[in-house]
Scaffold this motif. Structure first.
Motif, PDB file in Angstrom:
ATOM      1  N   GLU A  91      40.301  36.663  30.594  1.00 24.66           N
ATOM      2  CA  GLU A  91      40.516  37.131  29.231  1.00 24.66           C
ATOM      3  C   GLU A  91      41.216  38.483  29.190  1.00 24.66           C
ATOM      4  N   ASP A  92      41.155  39.258  30.299  1.00 22.27           N
ATOM      5  CA  ASP A  92      41.856  40.537  30.317  1.00 22.27           C
ATOM      6  C   ASP A  92      43.356  40.345  30.256  1.00 22.27           C
ATOM      7  N   GLY A  93      43.824  39.183  30.704  1.00 12.88           N
ATOM      8  CA  GLY A  93      45.201  38.822  30.498  1.00 12.88           C
ATOM      9  C   GLY A  93      46.180  39.166  31.598  1.00 12.88           C
ATOM     10  N   TRP A  94      45.897  40.106  32.471  1.00 14.91           N
ATOM     11  CA  TRP A  94      46.904  40.521  33.456  1.00 14.91           C
ATOM     12  C   TRP A  94      47.259  39.389  34.405  1.00 14.91           C
ATOM     13  N   LEU A  95      46.264  38.670  34.915  1.00 11.07           N
ATOM     14  CA  LEU A  95      46.567  37.579  35.836  1.00 11.07           C
ATOM     15  C   LEU A  95      47.159  36.387  35.089  1.00 11.07           C
ATOM     16  N   TRP A  96      46.637  36.137  33.910  1.00  7.57           N
ATOM     17  CA  TRP A  96      47.171  35.036  33.109  1.00  7.57           C
ATOM     18  C   TRP A  96      48.644  35.275  32.802  1.00  7.57           C
TER      19      TRP A  96
END
Length: 153
Positions: A91-96
């Protein structure tokens, strides 16, 4: 009239979704989706059953959202760097964001492998490609993600 129904029940539906989900934004989205669906079918809905239908739909959509959250939490550690698996949720988004930057086929292989936990043969069937293409796509994706994580990209 739908406008009257909306004004009378909109807040109640958001409140119901909030109590089930615990997040206001998600609750508002669920209630809005249900009201939009109900609006499209308003001509076929009996006024005396509209609220019951809407409550049921809010509960069902909330359950679906909770299931999706549980699946995301379950598979998030697999996508984080091993030493930070318990610290960095998807959910933090950096890897996504890194995964989203992969070419389409590599992205599909990564998602099916790590989010859906499918093996190479199953991925090959789903994408209608050979197992060798799955392996090479996964290898290339892994190399790109590793380079990006090291800041070499």
């Amino acid at each position: 009239m739908f406008t009257d129904f909306f004004h009378d029940s909109g807040t109640q539906l958001v409140r119901l979704a909030y109590l089930l989900l615990g997040e206001r934004g998600d609750a508002e989205d669920v209630a809005q989706d249900v009201l939009e669906q109900l609006y499209r079918r308003w001509a076929d809905v009996r006024p005396d059953t509209a609220m019951s239908y809407a409550r049921t739909a809010v509960v069902n959509r909330s359950r679906s959202l909770l299931r999706r959250r549980a699946v995301a939490r379950r598979f998030a550690p697999r996508l984080a760097r091993p030493e930070q698996a318990d610290l960095v949720p998807v959910e933090d988004g950096w890897l996504w964001n890194l995964v989203q930057d992969l070419p389409r086929r590599q992205r599909e292989v990564v998602v099916l492998r790590y989010w859906c936990d499918l093996g190479e043969a199953e991925i090959a069937r789903v994408l209608n490609i050979s197992a060798g293409t799955v392996k090479s796509s996964a290898h290339r994706a892994h190399a790109r993600l590793e380079a990006a994580l090291k800041g070499e990209q």
